[in-house]
Design a protein around this motif. Sequence first.
Motif, PDB file in Angstrom:
ATOM      1  N   PRO A  32       0.392  -1.437  -0.022  1.00  0.00           N
ATOM      2  CA  PRO A  32      -0.405   0.078  -0.099  1.00  0.00           C
ATOM      3  C   PRO A  32       0.710   0.907  -0.049  1.00  0.00           C
ATOM      4  CG  PRO A  32       0.321  -0.894   2.157  1.00  0.00           C
ATOM      5  CD  PRO A  32       0.403  -1.795   1.386  1.00  0.00           C
ATOM      6  N   GLY A  33       0.200   2.179  -0.436  1.00  0.00           N
ATOM      7  CA  GLY A  33       0.897   3.342  -0.720  1.00  0.00           C
ATOM      8  C   GLY A  33       2.166   3.500  -1.348  1.00  0.00           C
ATOM      9  N   GLY A  34       2.028   3.033  -1.698  1.00  0.00           N
ATOM     10  CA  GLY A  34       3.896   2.855  -3.221  1.00  0.00           C
ATOM     11  C   GLY A  34       4.940   2.323  -2.534  1.00  0.00           C
ATOM     12  N   VAL A  35       4.879   1.690  -1.215  1.00  0.00           N
ATOM     13  CA  VAL A  35       5.938   0.793  -1.594  1.00  0.00           C
ATOM     14  C   VAL A  35       5.750  -0.218  -2.015  1.00  0.00           C
ATOM     15  CG1 VAL A  35       5.701   2.169   1.193  1.00  0.00           C
ATOM     16  CG2 VAL A  35       4.640  -0.647   1.294  1.00  0.00           C
ATOM     17  N   PHE A  36       7.146  -0.916  -1.838  1.00  0.00           N
ATOM     18  CA  PHE A  36       7.669  -2.818  -2.568  1.00  0.00           C
ATOM     19  C   PHE A  36       8.979  -3.084  -1.440  1.00  0.00           C
ATOM     20  CE2 PHE A  36       6.374   0.658  -5.742  1.00  0.00           C
ATOM     21  CZ  PHE A  36       6.002   0.377  -6.475  1.00  0.00           C
ATOM     22  N   ILE A  37       8.883  -4.076  -2.068  1.00  0.00           N
ATOM     23  CA  ILE A  37       9.676  -5.058  -0.939  1.00  0.00           C
ATOM     24  C   ILE A  37      10.406  -6.162  -1.612  1.00  0.00           C
ATOM     25  CG2 ILE A  37       7.863  -6.748   0.201  1.00  0.00           C
ATOM     26  CD1 ILE A  37      10.019  -6.361   2.736  1.00  0.00           C
ATOM     27  N   CYS A  38      11.416  -6.372  -1.679  1.00  0.00           N
ATOM     28  CA  CYS A  38      11.974  -7.481  -2.712  1.00  0.00           C
ATOM     29  C   CYS A  38      11.592  -9.030  -2.081  1.00  0.00           C
ATOM     30  CB  CYS A  38      13.343  -7.060  -2.990  1.00  0.00           C
ATOM     31  SG  CYS A  38      14.767  -7.255  -1.310  1.00  0.00           S
ATOM     32  N   ASP A  39      12.322  -9.920  -2.622  1.00  0.00           N
ATOM     33  CA  ASP A  39      12.254 -11.346  -1.694  1.00  0.00           C
ATOM     34  C   ASP A  39      13.037 -11.460  -0.489  1.00  0.00           C
ATOM     35  OD1 ASP A  39      13.946 -13.139  -4.206  1.00  0.00           O
ATOM     36  OD2 ASP A  39      13.266 -10.979  -4.596  1.00  0.00           O
ATOM     37  N   GLU A  40      14.246 -10.683  -1.316  1.00  0.00           N
ATOM     38  CA  GLU A  40      15.304 -10.971  -0.472  1.00  0.00           C
ATOM     39  C   GLU A  40      15.427  -9.963   0.841  1.00  0.00           C
ATOM     40  OE1 GLU A  40      18.729 -10.022  -1.907  1.00  0.00           O
ATOM     41  OE2 GLU A  40      18.920 -10.911  -3.806  1.00  0.00           O
ATOM     42  N   CYS A  41      14.422  -9.140   1.560  1.00  0.00           N
ATOM     43  CA  CYS A  41      13.913  -8.345   2.510  1.00  0.00           C
ATOM     44  C   CYS A  41      12.719  -9.612   2.872  1.00  0.00           C
ATOM     45  CB  CYS A  41      14.492  -7.019   2.084  1.00  0.00           C
ATOM     46  SG  CYS A  41      14.916  -6.181   2.153  1.00  0.00           S
ATOM     47  N   VAL A  42      12.052 -10.525   2.294  1.00  0.00           N
ATOM     48  CA  VAL A  42      10.801 -10.986   2.293  1.00  0.00           C
ATOM     49  C   VAL A  42      11.558 -11.931   3.799  1.00  0.00           C
ATOM     50  CG1 VAL A  42       9.084 -12.155   2.728  1.00  0.00           C
ATOM     51  CG2 VAL A  42       9.119  -9.681   1.287  1.00  0.00           C
ATOM     52  N   ASN A  43      12.425 -12.749   2.878  1.00  0.00           N
ATOM     53  CA  ASN A  43      13.587 -13.835   3.496  1.00  0.00           C
ATOM     54  C   ASN A  43      14.307 -13.250   4.777  1.00  0.00           C
ATOM     55  OD1 ASN A  43      12.263 -15.636   1.855  1.00  0.00           O
ATOM     56  ND2 ASN A  43      13.802 -15.057  -0.334  1.00  0.00           N
ATOM     57  N   LEU A  44      14.904 -12.077   4.563  1.00  0.00           N
ATOM     58  CA  LEU A  44      15.812 -11.601   6.108  1.00  0.00           C
ATOM     59  C   LEU A  44      14.486 -11.123   7.268  1.00  0.00           C
ATOM     60  CD1 LEU A  44      18.470 -10.610   7.088  1.00  0.00           C
ATOM     61  CD2 LEU A  44      17.556  -8.669   5.988  1.00  0.00           C
ATOM     62  N   SER A  45      13.615 -10.592   6.808  1.00  0.00           N
ATOM     63  CA  SER A  45      12.237  -9.854   7.845  1.00  0.00           C
ATOM     64  C   SER A  45      11.645 -11.726   8.621  1.00  0.00           C
ATOM     65  CB  SER A  45      11.278  -9.682   6.816  1.00  0.00           C
ATOM     66  OG  SER A  45      11.566  -8.064   6.569  1.00  0.00           O
ATOM     67  N   ALA A  46      11.433 -12.354   7.601  1.00  0.00           N
ATOM     68  CA  ALA A  46      10.805 -13.699   8.639  1.00  0.00           C
ATOM     69  C   ALA A  46      12.496 -14.077   8.958  1.00  0.00           C
ATOM     70  CB  ALA A  46      10.152 -14.493   6.999  1.00  0.00           C
ATOM     71  N   LYS A  47      13.704 -14.610   8.708  1.00  0.00           N
ATOM     72  CA  LYS A  47      13.910 -14.717   9.716  1.00  0.00           C
ATOM     73  C   LYS A  47      14.438 -14.655  11.182  1.00  0.00           C
ATOM     74  CE  LYS A  47      19.266 -15.752   9.290  1.00  0.00           C
ATOM     75  NZ  LYS A  47      20.650 -15.632   9.177  1.00  0.00           N
ATOM     76  N   ILE A  48      14.534 -12.216  10.624  1.00  0.00           N
ATOM     77  CA  ILE A  48      14.683 -11.674  12.292  1.00  0.00           C
ATOM     78  C   ILE A  48      13.440 -12.503  12.056  1.00  0.00           C
ATOM     79  CG2 ILE A  48      14.383  -9.486  12.843  1.00  0.00           C
ATOM     80  CD1 ILE A  48      16.127  -8.641  10.533  1.00  0.00           C
ATOM     81  N   ILE A  49      12.090 -11.673  12.174  1.00  0.00           N
ATOM     82  CA  ILE A  49      10.778 -12.630  13.166  1.00  0.00           C
ATOM     83  C   ILE A  49      11.225 -13.694  13.852  1.00  0.00           C
ATOM     84  CG2 ILE A  49       8.381 -13.137  12.886  1.00  0.00           C
ATOM     85  CD1 ILE A  49       8.536 -10.593  10.403  1.00  0.00           C
ATOM     86  N   ALA A  50      11.755 -14.790  13.230  1.00  0.00           N
ATOM     87  CA  ALA A  50      11.857 -16.501  13.510  1.00  0.00           C
ATOM     88  C   ALA A  50      12.801 -16.434  15.014  1.00  0.00           C
ATOM     89  CB  ALA A  50      11.834 -17.114  12.891  1.00  0.00           C
ATOM     90  N   GLU A  51      13.910 -15.157  14.517  1.00  0.00           N
ATOM     91  CA  GLU A  51      14.602 -15.249  15.673  1.00  0.00           C
ATOM     92  C   GLU A  51      14.768 -14.281  16.705  1.00  0.00           C
ATOM     93  OE1 GLU A  51      18.591 -15.375  13.221  1.00  0.00           O
ATOM     94  OE2 GLU A  51      18.015 -16.959  12.434  1.00  0.00           O
ATOM     95  N   THR A  52      13.869 -13.702  16.472  1.00  0.00           N
ATOM     96  CA  THR A  52      13.910 -13.317  17.699  1.00  0.00           C
ATOM     97  C   THR A  52      12.439 -12.737  18.048  1.00  0.00           C
ATOM     98  OG1 THR A  52      12.754 -11.160  16.081  1.00  0.00           O
ATOM     99  CG2 THR A  52      14.700 -11.137  16.996  1.00  0.00           C
ATOM    100  N   GLY A  53      12.452 -12.117  20.277  1.00  0.00           N
ATOM    101  CA  GLY A  53      11.634 -12.139  20.589  1.00  0.00           C
ATOM    102  C   GLY A  53      10.084 -11.029  21.231  1.00  0.00           C
ATOM    103  N   ALA A  54       9.974 -10.402  21.490  1.00  0.00           N
ATOM    104  CA  ALA A  54       8.423  -9.057  22.033  1.00  0.00           C
ATOM    105  C   ALA A  54       9.984  -8.984  22.501  1.00  0.00           C
ATOM    106  CB  ALA A  54       7.894  -9.564  22.758  1.00  0.00           C
ATOM    107  N   GLU A  55      10.714  -8.980  23.033  1.00  0.00           N
ATOM    108  CA  GLU A  55      11.465  -7.877  23.745  1.00  0.00           C
ATOM    109  C   GLU A  55      12.623  -8.101  23.108  1.00  0.00           C
ATOM    110  OE1 GLU A  55      14.682  -8.579  27.520  1.00  0.00           O
ATOM    111  OE2 GLU A  55      12.195  -9.021  28.153  1.00  0.00           O
ATOM    112  N   ASP A  56      12.926  -8.239  21.858  1.00  0.00           N
ATOM    113  CA  ASP A  56      13.915  -7.903  20.933  1.00  0.00           C
ATOM    114  C   ASP A  56      13.445  -6.792  20.266  1.00  0.00           C
ATOM    115  OD1 ASP A  56      16.204  -9.895  22.193  1.00  0.00           O
ATOM    116  OD2 ASP A  56      15.519 -10.911  20.900  1.00  0.00           O
ATOM    117  N   SER A  57      12.217  -7.197  19.783  1.00  0.00           N
ATOM    118  CA  SER A  57      11.626  -6.555  19.283  1.00  0.00           C
ATOM    119  C   SER A  57      11.161  -4.947  19.908  1.00  0.00           C
ATOM    120  CB  SER A  57       9.762  -7.114  18.400  1.00  0.00           C
ATOM    121  OG  SER A  57       9.260  -6.337  17.838  1.00  0.00           O
ATOM    122  N   ALA A  58      10.903  -5.167  20.598  1.00  0.00           N
ATOM    123  CA  ALA A  58      10.805  -3.662  21.364  1.00  0.00           C
ATOM    124  C   ALA A  58      11.761  -2.669  21.766  1.00  0.00           C
ATOM    125  CB  ALA A  58      10.422  -4.208  23.380  1.00  0.00           C
TER     126      ALA A  58
END
Length: 131
Positions: A32-58
């Motif tokens: 939405p709003g003219g933003v784009f995400i590439c497959d590599e950033c999607v994969n990196l984001s998924a890895k970060i989400i899988a490896e970090t908890g709520a405290e790390d995210s905060a």
Amino acid sequence: MSSILNPTPATDASCSFCSTPEPTVRRLVAGPGGVFICDECVNLSAKIIAETGAEDSARSRAAYFDPSAEVALARLGGLVRSAKRVDTQLVSSVSRLREQGTDWTAIAAAAGMDVESLQARLDRAEHPNSH
């Protein structure tokens, strides 16, 4: 056909996260709003989400919104490039709407601005060095 599906030189898309242009990524997804995400950033984001908890995210969010001067300076180039992409998309979108016969009042209302402010913004976007 939409320029998102068939980009022109003025609207070539690139990843909003890493700035990699569309021709050099395997897949570029429009958001939405003219933003784009590439497959590599999607994969990196998924890895970060899988490896970090709520405290790390905060902690990460807090560091993002209260960066050191060094980090803030390092981000400026990317912010300027993002702003230029947004300005290009804004000018292109308004031009298409005008070509389709949409009046300035409707366009300004959709942008949450008055007509004069929108036209001034478009002028600054089209001629950044004259202001």
